[in-house]
Design an enzyme around this catalytic site. Structure first.
Site, mmCIF file in Angstrom:
data_model
loop_
_atom_site.group_PDB
_atom_site.id
_atom_site.type_symbol
_atom_site.label_atom_id
_atom_site.label_comp_id
_atom_site.label_asym_id
_atom_site.label_seq_id
_atom_site.Cartn_x
_atom_site.Cartn_y
_atom_site.Cartn_z
ATOM 1 N N MET A 179 24.251 9.877 2.103
ATOM 2 C CA MET A 179 23.864 10.993 2.887
ATOM 3 C C MET A 179 24.418 10.958 4.304
ATOM 4 O O MET A 179 24.864 11.721 4.985
ATOM 5 C CB MET A 179 22.574 11.483 2.681
ATOM 6 C CG MET A 179 22.170 12.818 3.263
ATOM 7 S SD MET A 179 23.400 14.013 2.320
ATOM 8 C CE MET A 179 22.322 14.813 1.116
ATOM 9 N N PHE A 186 -11.603 -8.241 13.575
ATOM 10 C CA PHE A 186 -10.365 -8.554 12.966
ATOM 11 C C PHE A 186 -10.157 -7.271 11.872
ATOM 12 O O PHE A 186 -10.852 -6.854 11.099
ATOM 13 C CB PHE A 186 -10.711 -9.606 12.115
ATOM 14 C CG PHE A 186 -9.686 -10.177 11.052
ATOM 15 C CD1 PHE A 186 -8.469 -10.438 11.301
ATOM 16 C CD2 PHE A 186 -9.829 -10.250 9.687
ATOM 17 C CE1 PHE A 186 -7.352 -10.778 10.876
ATOM 18 C CE2 PHE A 186 -9.024 -10.307 8.839
ATOM 19 C CZ PHE A 186 -7.470 -10.829 9.305
ATOM 20 N N GLN A 187 -8.804 -7.066 11.798
ATOM 21 C CA GLN A 187 -8.159 -5.710 10.896
ATOM 22 C C GLN A 187 -9.175 -4.566 11.342
ATOM 23 O O GLN A 187 -9.295 -3.541 10.474
ATOM 24 C CB GLN A 187 -8.400 -6.215 9.461
ATOM 25 C CG GLN A 187 -7.321 -7.312 9.124
ATOM 26 C CD GLN A 187 -7.135 -7.712 7.818
ATOM 27 O OE1 GLN A 187 -8.158 -7.284 6.785
ATOM 28 N NE2 GLN A 187 -6.086 -7.996 7.302
ATOM 29 N N LYS A 216 -17.803 -1.556 5.882
ATOM 30 C CA LYS A 216 -18.336 -2.506 4.818
ATOM 31 C C LYS A 216 -19.812 -2.405 4.619
ATOM 32 O O LYS A 216 -20.105 -2.396 3.625
ATOM 33 C CB LYS A 216 -17.819 -3.824 5.362
ATOM 34 C CG LYS A 216 -17.654 -4.654 4.118
ATOM 35 C CD LYS A 216 -16.955 -6.082 4.729
ATOM 36 C CE LYS A 216 -16.935 -7.181 3.697
ATOM 37 N NZ LYS A 216 -16.224 -8.366 3.954
ATOM 38 N N GLU A 274 0.752 -1.165 -0.200
ATOM 39 C CA GLU A 274 0.126 0.046 -0.023
ATOM 40 C C GLU A 274 0.924 1.317 0.060
ATOM 41 O O GLU A 274 0.416 2.333 -0.613
ATOM 42 C CB GLU A 274 -0.946 -0.022 1.248
ATOM 43 C CG GLU A 274 -2.113 -1.052 1.088
ATOM 44 C CD GLU A 274 -1.721 -2.584 1.593
ATOM 45 O OE1 GLU A 274 -0.549 -2.653 2.008
ATOM 46 O OE2 GLU A 274 -2.523 -3.285 1.688
HETATM 47 C C1 LIG Z 1 12.298 6.231 5.109
HETATM 48 C C2 LIG Z 1 13.855 6.848 5.620
HETATM 49 N N1 LIG Z 1 14.232 6.231 6.614
HETATM 50 C C3 LIG Z 1 15.684 7.061 6.825
HETATM 51 C C4 LIG Z 1 15.971 8.113 6.144
HETATM 52 C C5 LIG Z 1 17.211 8.840 6.625
HETATM 53 N N2 LIG Z 1 18.038 8.885 5.478
HETATM 54 C C6 LIG Z 1 18.310 9.911 4.616
HETATM 55 S S1 LIG Z 1 19.128 9.685 3.452
HETATM 56 C C7 LIG Z 1 19.601 8.456 3.892
HETATM 57 C C8 LIG Z 1 20.650 7.676 2.879
HETATM 58 C C9 LIG Z 1 20.138 7.039 1.756
HETATM 59 O O1 LIG Z 1 20.932 6.219 0.965
HETATM 60 P P1 LIG Z 1 20.838 5.826 -0.465
HETATM 61 O O2 LIG Z 1 19.454 5.482 -0.726
HETATM 62 O O3 LIG Z 1 21.953 4.710 -0.672
HETATM 63 O O4 LIG Z 1 21.173 7.254 -1.092
HETATM 64 P P2 LIG Z 1 22.592 7.893 -1.275
HETATM 65 O O5 LIG Z 1 22.638 9.051 -0.020
HETATM 66 O O6 LIG Z 1 23.827 7.130 -1.100
HETATM 67 O O7 LIG Z 1 22.468 8.438 -2.505
HETATM 68 C C10 LIG Z 1 19.088 7.733 4.982
HETATM 69 C C11 LIG Z 1 19.218 6.549 5.570
HETATM 70 C C12 LIG Z 1 14.982 8.647 5.215
HETATM 71 N N3 LIG Z 1 15.133 9.889 4.571
HETATM 72 N N4 LIG Z 1 13.892 7.892 5.166
#
Ligand SMILES: Cc1ncc(C[n+]2csc(CCOP(=O)(O)OP(=O)(O)O)c2C)c(N)n1
Lengths: 215, 597
Positions: free
Chosen positions: B512, B148-149, B198, B86
């Site tokens: 990042m 349920f659900q 429902k 979803e």
């Molecule tokens: C759902 C979610 N969990 C954690 C984060 C924290 N976060 C931001 S950037 C990042 C790293 C992303 O890594 P990648 O997808 O390999 O991209 P890159 O930065 O290497 O280009 C994380 C863990 C987020 N933004 N969203």
């Protein structure tokens, strides 16, 4: 808006913005009568870690429109932002916020004491009269008194009765009438128009430009 | 399985012309109403038809089965895209909405189906994306019994919806859906969720037709524009020596790209964008000075703290844009145009706030501003741009040695697409690189999760974007972390045959986060070295073609192959492991303290 009276303290700068003088504000919210709206309104405060001191929901002068009265102590800057967020909700028609000087307000309190005790102590009866208390129920075992007024007035009777044994105490939320308001009848007519008049789309925060704190 | 699903299955073996034939052939008519009575489920679908919905993203389950049963008969007029999760459905609907400028529509069942929507709702809420989500709910008589659900969806989603409502009676459906569409798309758009028990889906009621909603008395989507504020704003602009325009998604949501261009071209004011405003103005427009904020361009960040008048249009001064607020544009007079009055003075106090739809306010302002040029002021932007070019952009876009850089992938991609593609980025370094270097010639072309920064957004959003703009090339640019969050949506691509180009920029890190650990945590790399599967093989398992490269010499050809391939394609590009995104405004610093390295 006069701000000299209820100054509580100076807030050095909250996440919501400017520092400024914290004081008691009463927010009046005209809304549709809708299940779930109370939650929508409450989370606007809890999300910002704002503590609501009192909240009352009631009918308004217009059938089908509810009126929330919310009291909290904050800076005007915070209150204004919260008011904007409230007004943004689909089912909220209008939000006003006022200082205590701008409203007529009351709270009601109920006090349960032992009937024997009052009968014994003549002094208590005099004190009750002085506080403007009315007996609501008198039974053999207990009596319930009522006082309506400002916080100090309802609190005063608590202080008076405590030494004699106050069995139960409860105070209602604040309800308030805005001195300057002409009620909502006229406003509502405009809300019901498809094309709103200037009055409805008034740019209050812009009109209040000079009073706005900077960040 | 309905005809659409079948169409998707056989899609890969048909060429494009044949696909069109298949689509046109299926057209049995379903009578809308029998003896004036209609089930709640049918009323939902009739509402969709009346609102010109053509695509639904969803996933069935017990509590929404009556609606899915009705859908079986509407399959010729409503395309349903069966996703794999979803969250994928709602991100796809977001991509659809952002690429098409229309309302995205989602179906999910009760309980876990509904809770799986929450991330997407939060994302759509903060990025002002118009959505109508329908969730199934247990029978009304079971509400509150821990059936349920059963999940209290309305309360869970209250803070992340513009409006939500629970329907327990079929009679309410036409009116509530009309309100839902009206609220989702007007004013500042946002997600709306309608939870339908429902029994309300099953029950038949006297159907009196569907009437679109255009007025709710407690809801004022936009104000009458007050001219005096426009006049005041124009006076300030006309007296300015160093005015600067910063713009956001408001331009795109207000469909005011033309009005905006006319405004900046007459006024001669240099302009820069937030990442959600990107593509509202072509990237190579001479007055386009680039990106604002934490990883934005050097010139616009420095000039924010040098301009004398800052004109903010349809943007909300997010902290990623402003950096340290108490050192943000303090020298400038600020003019803020926004449709949402709660945004004006929220973060940055405006000298003049212009509350209104920028489609209406911009032409009024354009009329009143003098036609001007600011050669010395614009020259400052150019000089700073030169510094950024020489110290980092040239190296990022056209390196001659070392590993492939993310920037050069974007640069080569631009050359091949000419800036005509929709780029859908995920979250992280590659997102900042995509926004910094992506080239755009038309609006609604940069789709990314801005306010929420939701990893896993890009793959499903790209699927949705393609359904929303079928004539456009859609390229998803995703990190090796983000792709693994919603990789299951490759199944949706497989089944529907939707054509999405997927570029994985693989730095073998959660890049990042690693960058921050390097810069601010003494290089203590704590749980950021994420392993990857063999993506090309995974794609192959879904019958999607793919390729992986790590050498510069193959880059251009690989991109060309990807773009000219008929159908979806996955290209994995191995990039420098410890490359960083610069410039950067470190947290807690002012925008003018932006670091080039
Ligand atoms: C759902 C979610 N969990 C954690 C984060 C924290 N976060 C931001 S950037 C990042 C790293 C992303 O890594 P990648 O997808 O390999 O991209 P890159 O930065 O290497 O280009 C994380 C863990 C987020 N933004 N969203």
């Amino acid at each position: 808006m006069s701000t000299d009276k209820n100054i509580v303290s100076v807030l050095p700068g909250s996440p919501l913005g400017a520092g400024g003088l914290r004081q008691e504000f009463t927010i009046t919210v005209y809304t549709e009568n809708q299940v779930g709206l109370l939650n929508r309104i409450a989370i606007i405060f809890s999300r910002r870690k704002l503590n609501i001191e009192s909240l009352n929901t009631s009918p308004s002068e217009i059938e089908s429109i509810s009126r929330f009265t919310i009291v909290l102590t904050e800076t005007e800057d915070v209150i204004r932002k919260v008011a904007r967020q409230l007004e943004k909700q689909v089912e909220v028609l209008k939000v006003y916020y006022n200082t205590n000087e701008e409203i007529i307000w009351q709270e009601m309190a109920l006090y349960k004491v032992s009937t024997d005790m009052i009968a014994e102590k003549v002094k208590v009866e005099r004190l009750l009269r002085e506080c403007g208390a009315n007996a609501v129920v008198i039974r053999k075992d207990y009596t319930v008194f009522e006082v309506t007024g400002h916080r100090e007035e309802t609190q005063k009777l608590v202080d008076v009765l405590e030494p004699y044994g106050l069995i139960e105490f409860v105070r209602s939320a604040r309800i308030a009438i805005i001195k300057d308001s002409c009620g909502f009848h006229e406003k509502l007519k405009e809300f019901e128009e498809t094309q709103p008049g200037e009055e409805i789309v008034e740019n209050e925060y812009l009109n209040r430009q000079e009073e706005v704190f900077s960040m | 399985m309905g005809a659409w699903g079948l169409f998707g299955m056989i899609n890969s073996i048909l060429d494009v012309e044949e696909q069109i034939v298949v689509k046109a052939k299926v057209k049995p008519l379903v009578p809308a109403v029998e003896d004036g009575r209609l089930s709640g489920s049918r009323a939902v679908l009739e509402a969709f038809l009346a609102e010109d919905v053509d695509t639904i993203f969803g996933y069935p389950g017990g509590a929404i089965m009556p609606i899915y049963d009705a859908l079986y008969d509407y399959n010729d007029r409503l395309k349903h895209i069966l996703v794999r999760h979803e969250q994928g459905a709602i991100h796809a609907a977001q991509g659809y909405a952002r690429a098409s400028g229309r309302v995205g529509v989602v179906f999910a069942t009760s309980g876990p189906g509904a809770t799986n929507l929450v991330t997407g709702l939060a994302d759509a809420m903060i990025d002002s994306t118009p959505l109508v989500c329908i969730t199934g709910q247990v029978f009304a008589h079971l509400l509150g019994t821990d059936a349920f659900q059963e999940v209290d969806v309305v309360n869970i989603t209250t803070p992340v919806t513009k409006w939500n409502y629970q329907v327990t009676d079929a009679n309410e459906i036409p009116g509530v859906l009309a309100k839902a569409f009206h609220i989702a798309k007007t004013g500042r758009p946002g997600p709306v969720l309608i939870d339908i028990t429902k029994n309300a889906q099953i029950d038949k009621f006297d159907y009196k037709g569907y009437e679109r909603c255009n007025h709710i008395r407690s809801y004022r989507p936009k104000p009458i524009v007050r001219r005096e504020y426009i006049e005041e704003a124009a006076k300030i602009i006309n007296a300015a020596k160093k005015p600067f325009v910063i713009f956001g998604q408001g331009i795109i949501l207000g469909k005011a790209e033309k009005e905006f261009k006319a405004f900046i071209e007459k006024s001669g004011i240099p302009a820069a964008w937030t990442i959600l405003g990107l593509s509202a103005l072509p990237t190579d427009h001479p007055q386009n000075m680039g990106m604002l904020g934490m990883h934005g361009n050097y010139a616009p960040n420095v000039c924010t703290n040098d301009c004398d008048v800052l004109i903010a249009i349809g943007m909300r001064f997010d902290d990623r844009v402003t950096g340290r607020l108490d050192k943000y544009a303090k020298q400038a007079q600020i003019i803020h145009l926004d449709i949402d009055p709660s945004e004006i003075d929220k973060n940055v106090k405006a000298t003049v706030g212009v509350w209104g739809d920028c489609k209406e306010t911009l032409p009024l302002l354009t009329q009143l501003v003098e036609a001007k040029l600011y050669p010395t002021w614009v020259e400052k932007f150019r000089e700073l741009r030169k510094i950024e070019d020489e110290s980092l952009i040239n190296k990022e876009l056209s390196p001659t040695e070392g590993k492939i850089t993310m920037g050069e992938v974007l640069h080569q991609l631009n050359l091949l697409t000419g800036g005509d593609a929709i780029l859908v980025s995920d979250v992280g370094q590659h997102q900042m690189i995509t926004c910094r270097y992506g080239k755009f010639t038309q609006s609604k072309s940069n789709i990314t999760s801005g306010g929420a920064g939701t990893m896993g957004f890009a793959l499903p959003a790209a699927i949705g974007a393609k359904f929303g703009a079928e004539e456009r090339t859609v390229v998803a640019i995703i990190g090796d972390g983000g792709i693994q969050m919603t990789i299951q949506e490759l199944g949706t691509i497989m089944q529907t045959g939707v054509e999405v180009k997927i570029i994985i920029l693989n730095n073998e890190f959660l890049g990042m986060v690693r960058q921050w650990q390097q810069l601010f945590h003494d290089k203590r790399y704590s749980f950021v070295d994420i392993a990857s599967p063999d993506y090309v093989t995974v794609a192959k398992g879904y019958y999607i073609e793919g390729n992986k490269i790590s050498e510069r010499e193959y880059l251009q050809q690989a991109l060309q192959t990807m773009l000219s391939h008929k159908g979806s394609y996955l290209l994995e590009v191995m990039v420098g492991q410890e490359d960083n995104v610069f410039p950067m405004v470190p947290q807690g610093c002012s925008v003018s303290e932006i670091r080039l390295s």
